[in-house]
Design a protein around this motif. Sequence first.
Motif, PDB file in Angstrom:
ATOM      1  N   PRO A  24       0.780  -1.025   0.070  1.00 57.21           N
ATOM      2  CA  PRO A  24       0.045  -0.018   0.065  1.00 57.21           C
ATOM      3  C   PRO A  24       0.956   1.171   0.061  1.00 57.21           C
ATOM      4  O   PRO A  24       1.875   1.343   0.717  1.00 57.21           O
ATOM      5  N   ASP A  28      -1.701   5.435   2.609  1.00 55.56           N
ATOM      6  CA  ASP A  28      -2.803   4.333   2.836  1.00 55.56           C
ATOM      7  C   ASP A  28      -2.339   3.804   4.067  1.00 55.56           C
ATOM      8  O   ASP A  28      -3.400   2.939   4.811  1.00 55.56           O
ATOM      9  N   ARG A  29      -1.212   3.601   4.352  1.00 58.49           N
ATOM     10  CA  ARG A  29      -0.470   2.650   5.352  1.00 58.49           C
ATOM     11  C   ARG A  29      -1.175   3.114   6.672  1.00 58.49           C
ATOM     12  O   ARG A  29      -1.559   2.051   7.496  1.00 58.49           O
ATOM     13  N   ARG A  32      -4.801   1.680   6.805  1.00 56.40           N
ATOM     14  CA  ARG A  32      -4.837   0.208   6.801  1.00 56.40           C
ATOM     15  C   ARG A  32      -4.843  -0.296   8.217  1.00 56.40           C
ATOM     16  O   ARG A  32      -5.148  -1.334   8.648  1.00 56.40           O
ATOM     17  N   ARG A  33      -3.598   0.436   8.763  1.00 52.50           N
ATOM     18  CA  ARG A  33      -3.191  -0.353   9.988  1.00 52.50           C
ATOM     19  C   ARG A  33      -4.304  -0.060  11.114  1.00 52.50           C
ATOM     20  O   ARG A  33      -4.560  -0.938  12.154  1.00 52.50           O
ATOM     21  N   ALA A  35      -7.285   0.015  10.544  1.00 56.26           N
ATOM     22  CA  ALA A  35      -8.379  -1.160  10.331  1.00 56.26           C
ATOM     23  C   ALA A  35      -8.068  -2.563  10.827  1.00 56.26           C
ATOM     24  O   ALA A  35      -8.794  -3.272  11.378  1.00 56.26           O
ATOM     25  N   LEU A  36      -6.549  -2.671  10.487  1.00 54.56           N
ATOM     26  CA  LEU A  36      -6.247  -4.025  10.887  1.00 54.56           C
ATOM     27  C   LEU A  36      -5.877  -4.414  12.370  1.00 54.56           C
ATOM     28  O   LEU A  36      -5.928  -5.525  13.075  1.00 54.56           O
ATOM     29  N   ASP A 161       3.726  -6.856   2.324  1.00 53.36           N
ATOM     30  CA  ASP A 161       2.669  -6.655   3.141  1.00 53.36           C
ATOM     31  C   ASP A 161       2.846  -7.140   4.480  1.00 53.36           C
ATOM     32  O   ASP A 161       2.154  -7.997   4.927  1.00 53.36           O
ATOM     33  N   GLU A 163       1.412  -5.591   6.945  1.00 50.33           N
ATOM     34  CA  GLU A 163       0.229  -5.470   7.889  1.00 50.33           C
ATOM     35  C   GLU A 163      -0.477  -6.694   7.806  1.00 50.33           C
ATOM     36  O   GLU A 163      -0.914  -7.352   8.860  1.00 50.33           O
ATOM     37  N   GLY A 164      -0.669  -7.016   6.540  1.00 51.51           N
ATOM     38  CA  GLY A 164      -1.335  -8.293   6.302  1.00 51.51           C
ATOM     39  C   GLY A 164      -0.628  -9.620   6.670  1.00 51.51           C
ATOM     40  O   GLY A 164      -1.401 -10.395   7.510  1.00 51.51           O
ATOM     41  N   LYS A 167      -1.252  -9.438  10.782  1.00 50.62           N
ATOM     42  CA  LYS A 167      -2.580  -9.757  11.104  1.00 50.62           C
ATOM     43  C   LYS A 167      -2.943 -11.259  10.938  1.00 50.62           C
ATOM     44  O   LYS A 167      -3.666 -11.854  11.758  1.00 50.62           O
TER      45      LYS A 167
END
Length: 318
Positions: A24, A28-29, A32-33, A35-36, A161, A163-164, A167
């Motif tokens: 990302p 946007d990071r 995204r963080r 949200a995750l 990724d 963050e992905g 998570k």
Amino acid sequence: MSLLSHLSRDSVVPQTPDGAGLAPPPADRAARRAALFRETPAETIQRVMLGTAWSLQPERIDRLVPLAKLCMRHLLEPNDTLPNLAHTPGAPELVGIADDLSVAKLAEAYAKGLFPHAHFGPTKWLSPPERCVLFFDDYHMSKRLKRLMRQGTYRVTFDQDFEGVIKACAGKREGRWHLTWITPRIMRAYAALYDAGLVHSFEVWNREGELAGGGYGVAIGGVFFTESQFSHEDNTSKLGFSVLNWHLAHWGFGLNDGKWATPTILDMGFRMIPRSEFLRILGEDVGLKGKPGRWSVEADPRAVADWQPGTPGTVKAA
């Protein structure tokens, strides 16, 4: 040399050329963080309940009194100074309370053989009396895994990724209690380490461009500390982990620390060594150059499948 002197000044992750698994954009990071890196109230309650049940199992209940004493002492006399385990060779696994999870404190802790851990309650500094480590000449890949790597079904990336990956590492494992130490606070702490260039992730993508497996860890000088892995498809974490270890060997790392023994990593060539030996090696290898900056893959799974650890030249030849 300062532990932070080799950090990358540019935390922007390069994108993959084929468009699958794009990192990302930095703008946007943060969203995204946000949200995750969260859990619902129900998930928090579940984590506390399962953590309590885990702590009260017969093989662990004897740790509760030392933990209570440590917490009380820390409450009465707060102290952020990290213990020097070289001066206390008989110390137990639990050695302190980790109030400070800043980048600088975590880097210092890892260089001293400590790492944070907690299912709930205060975060603790741990250092097992024995460490399960990999010296790369001992690495082992099964024939089944090598066949999978040669099929070209999966593609591996680094630092695409994070963050992905973290998570997913915190997610539910099939057939196991959903008990994780990777809490939102831990996610944020390791995200800061990632931004500083000290944490690296590996991602395994399937043909549909979906994240099928991966893991992450901390790199301090020439030592890599594996934190967690996950697989959404059979053997994908093993595949990505093999690619990672090829690169660590190729880049001149001294060892990969797996912390505690598991059947999976023991089958891959990890072995137990006393904490005193681990600290001695750690003191030498944290001064190595390592691999500064963001990482990218230099050998795909097919090439890594031909790796013969312990045979001179096979790492570079891949």
